[in-house]
Every structure is written in C-alpha cells, then in structure tokens.
Design an enzyme around this catalytic site. Structure first.
Site, mmCIF file in Angstrom:
data_model
loop_
_atom_site.group_PDB
_atom_site.id
_atom_site.type_symbol
_atom_site.label_atom_id
_atom_site.label_comp_id
_atom_site.label_asym_id
_atom_site.label_seq_id
_atom_site.Cartn_x
_atom_site.Cartn_y
_atom_site.Cartn_z
ATOM 1 N N ARG A 218 36.245 -36.541 13.317
ATOM 2 C CA ARG A 218 36.079 -35.491 12.298
ATOM 3 C C ARG A 218 36.590 -34.119 12.720
ATOM 4 O O ARG A 218 36.763 -33.248 11.877
ATOM 5 C CB ARG A 218 34.599 -35.366 11.910
ATOM 6 N N ASP B 292 25.723 -26.528 15.368
ATOM 7 C CA ASP B 292 25.047 -27.789 15.054
ATOM 8 C C ASP B 292 23.539 -27.679 15.274
ATOM 9 O O ASP B 292 22.867 -28.674 15.441
ATOM 10 C CB ASP B 292 25.628 -28.928 15.913
ATOM 11 N N GLU C 64 18.517 -23.111 15.930
ATOM 12 C CA GLU C 64 18.214 -21.971 16.798
ATOM 13 C C GLU C 64 19.375 -20.976 16.806
ATOM 14 O O GLU C 64 19.176 -19.761 16.661
ATOM 15 C CB GLU C 64 17.924 -22.476 18.218
ATOM 16 N N CYS D 23 18.495 -14.137 2.956
ATOM 17 C CA CYS D 23 19.040 -14.534 4.254
ATOM 18 C C CYS D 23 18.527 -15.930 4.604
ATOM 19 O O CYS D 23 17.769 -16.536 3.846
ATOM 20 C CB CYS D 23 18.698 -13.513 5.335
ATOM 21 N N CYS E 135 23.193 -35.458 14.455
ATOM 22 C CA CYS E 135 24.347 -36.333 14.237
ATOM 23 C C CYS E 135 24.229 -37.591 15.094
ATOM 24 O O CYS E 135 24.828 -38.611 14.804
ATOM 25 C CB CYS E 135 25.656 -35.597 14.471
ATOM 26 N N CYS F 164 10.338 -11.112 4.000
ATOM 27 C CA CYS F 164 11.080 -11.906 4.996
ATOM 28 C C CYS F 164 11.041 -11.198 6.350
ATOM 29 O O CYS F 164 11.306 -9.998 6.450
ATOM 30 C CB CYS F 164 12.527 -12.090 4.545
#
Ligand SMILES: [Zn+2]
Length: 341
Positions: free
Chosen positions: A69, A128, A131, A169, A186, A241
């Site tokens: 990919r 990915d 954090e 956000c 994944c 927020c």
C-alpha cells in the site's frame, strides 16, 4: 516563470484552483507527519501539485509488507532498509525538482514537534496512532496551524479538517483518550490498499483547498470503501474542549509521554525504545562494544545488531527498534542489556 507554470497547466485550468491558487501552492509549506500508506499518497499529490516546501517526517524504515500500500517504496528500499523519509524524498525529487523536499528521520514527540511544524501553513496526518495525533492536535491548536486528520483500518477510513478557532478539533471529536489495546491496529485488522488511497486523496484535496484559501469541508467523513458507504459526520466545536477550548495541551506538555518511552510498533512483533538523548551516538563505539557478542553492521543512518532471536535497529539519536518481541518490558531490558545509554 511561464515554463515553471506549464507543469501545473491542468490545475490552472480548473476554476477551483486557477493561476492565483497555483501561486499560493508554490509559496506554501506543509509538514507530512508519518510517511506510510497515507503519507506516501499525500506527499505524491502535494509534490506533483507544486506545494513549495514539503517536510516528510517518519521514524521508520521500509519493509517488504509495506509495498502492498505504500506507493512511494520499492523492493530495493525494503532490502536496504532505507528510512521512509529518505526514500520518499529521493523518489519525489525525480518527480518535481523545483520544490523544496525536506526529509526528517525522527520520531515525533513533545520535544521536537514544535520545531518540525514551525513556519508551515498546514500539517497532514499520516500517522498510525492516536497519541501522535493528539500531539499534532495540541501543537497545531497552540500555533494556529490547520491540520488534516486521516486514519484507515480494515476497509474503512476517516478524515477531518481541523482549523484552529474555526472548526472543532480532534479532542472535541474524541473526548476520552482510548485505552491501550482497545483500538484495532493494522496488525489485527489488516488494511485495504485502495482505502488508503481514497482517504489520502481526500486529505490531499482538503489540503489544497486550505492552502489556496478556498472553502473547505466542515464535516468529518467516514468512508467504507469496500461497500461504498460515504457518511459525513457533524462535529461540534466545544468551548469546554480541553485542547481548543481551555488551551490545556496535555500531549504537548508531555503528560502522557515520558521522555524515555517505548512503543509497540504497529504491524510487527517489535518495540521501539526512544531515549530522547538530544545528542547523536557513535556507531563506531557501539560497533566495538557489540561485535564480539553478535552480528553487527552499520551504515550512515543506522546500526543493526542480531543476538539470538532478536534484532536491534539503532538510529543516530539512540532511538532503537527491537524486533522479536512485542513486550515493552522485555524490550526495555534487552535495550538496557545491549545498548544501555
Ligand atoms: Zn477541541
């Protein structure tokens, strides 16, 4: 200038971009954080569109199972374990030599993100993990830099534009930080290569709109690419927020990231140890230390060390990927035993 603009003729012909829009792209700066599947496509689109400066940031090297990919990489990159940021920039310089492509082989952390995004007009999310996304969110809110979130797992993906002061956000959208082990990765869920291309192309389109000052999409998008189900999601900007409302930057302030940290890497049995030393290590010295207890070799970018079933990849700043274990504590003890800064 005419020759230079010729290259972008097909975008200039569009009323959505035009000559003015193209000039804006040429004078824009973007940081792409993470150059895996999403980052490869975004970097390709933006380089071909003539974005003036593109910083490509990635901590990892190319492996054979990335090629399914991650469109910028080739078999030779995997054989030579070339850092993704280096390989991406080499490929894209052949595509567009008139723009400034900057490779940054680093793990993005609270210690370096402010320097990485300094002076950019937008940030693209090619990461990915949540954090790092929360860290990007904090830093972009603090410096009022637009960023475009993107994520793909299985056959589905999401994307959302975050323009500080104008839109919700990421922390308005995801209020509670997910616990480790809850989200699919994944490794556990797999990933459809075309879903990556679709989401990254939507991210690229939104970045082009933001950079040229055009009207951008206000809703988040969820797209099940396999079943063709496209769902816009309204996200409310919350005055309560913690990040964009109260301006408390928990991730940027390092509340959740110790300066010496470890991460179980997505997609393989490996742990990254990041000592954040703030100085370069000497591969020559480390080579001497390890050469009698296992197989060790090094090049300009990294040192590789094999011992029993474990493989260590050490980068110049001391950051180390330990393959052969998915256990953080085991990895920390192996790190302490063999590298030991
Ligand atoms: Zn918010």
């Amino acid at each position: 200038m005419r020759g230079k603009m010729n290259r972008y003729e097909k975008h200039i012909l569009l009323k959505e971009i035009g000559k003015k829009g193209q000039e804006k792209l040429l004078s824009s700066r973007v940081a792409i954080i993470g150059c895996g599947g999403l980052g490869s496509v975004i970097a390709t689109n933006l380089a071909r569109a003539g974005v003036g400066e593109i910083r490509i940031v990635d901590r990892d090297y190319v492996e054979i199972d990335n090629l399914q990919r991650q469109i910028l990489f080739e078999e030779e990159d995997a054989e030579k374990r070339v850092p993704k940021a280096i390989s991406a920039v080499e490929k894209l310089r052949k595509v567009n030599s008139e723009i400034n492509l900057v490779p940054i082989v680093e793990d993005v952390s609270p210690l370096n993100i402010e320097k990485i995004i300094k002076g950019v007009d937008a940030v693209a999310d090619g990461t990915d993990n949540m954090e790092t996304r929360f860290l990007i969110n904090d830093a972009c809110i603090k410096y009022s830099i637009p960023w475009v979130y993107g994520a793909v797992i299985g056959v589905e993906g999401m994307t959302m534009n975050i323009l500080p002061g104008k839109t919700a956000c990421l922390r308005c959208f995801i209020k509670n930080i997910p616990s480790p082990g809850i989200l699919p990765t994944c490794e556990t869920a797999g990933i459809l290569n075309t879903a990556v291309n679709v989401i990254a192309s939507i991210q690229s389109t939104e970045l082009i709109k933001i950079l040229t000052g055009k009207k951008f999409r206000r809703e988040a998008i969820h797209f099940d690419v396999w079943h063709g189900i496209f769902t816009p999601i309204k996200v409310k900007k919350l005055s309560s927020c913690i990040s964009c409302g109260r301006k408390i930057f928990e991730f940027l302030d390092g509340k959740y990231t110790k300066y010496t940290d470890s991460t179980v890497l997505c997609g393989r049995k490996a742990v990254q140890i990041n000592p954040n030393l703030g100085k370069e290590i000497s591969f020559e010295v480390l080579y001497e230390k390890l050469k009698d207890i296992g197989n060790v070799e090094f090049n300009e970018y990294m040192l590789r060390f094999h011992k029993d079933k474990y493989e260590f990849i050490v980068f110049k700043n001391g950051r180390t990927i330990i393959k052969g274990t998915g256990d953080k504590n085991r990895a920390k003890s192996l790190y302490a035993r063999y590298i030991g800064f």
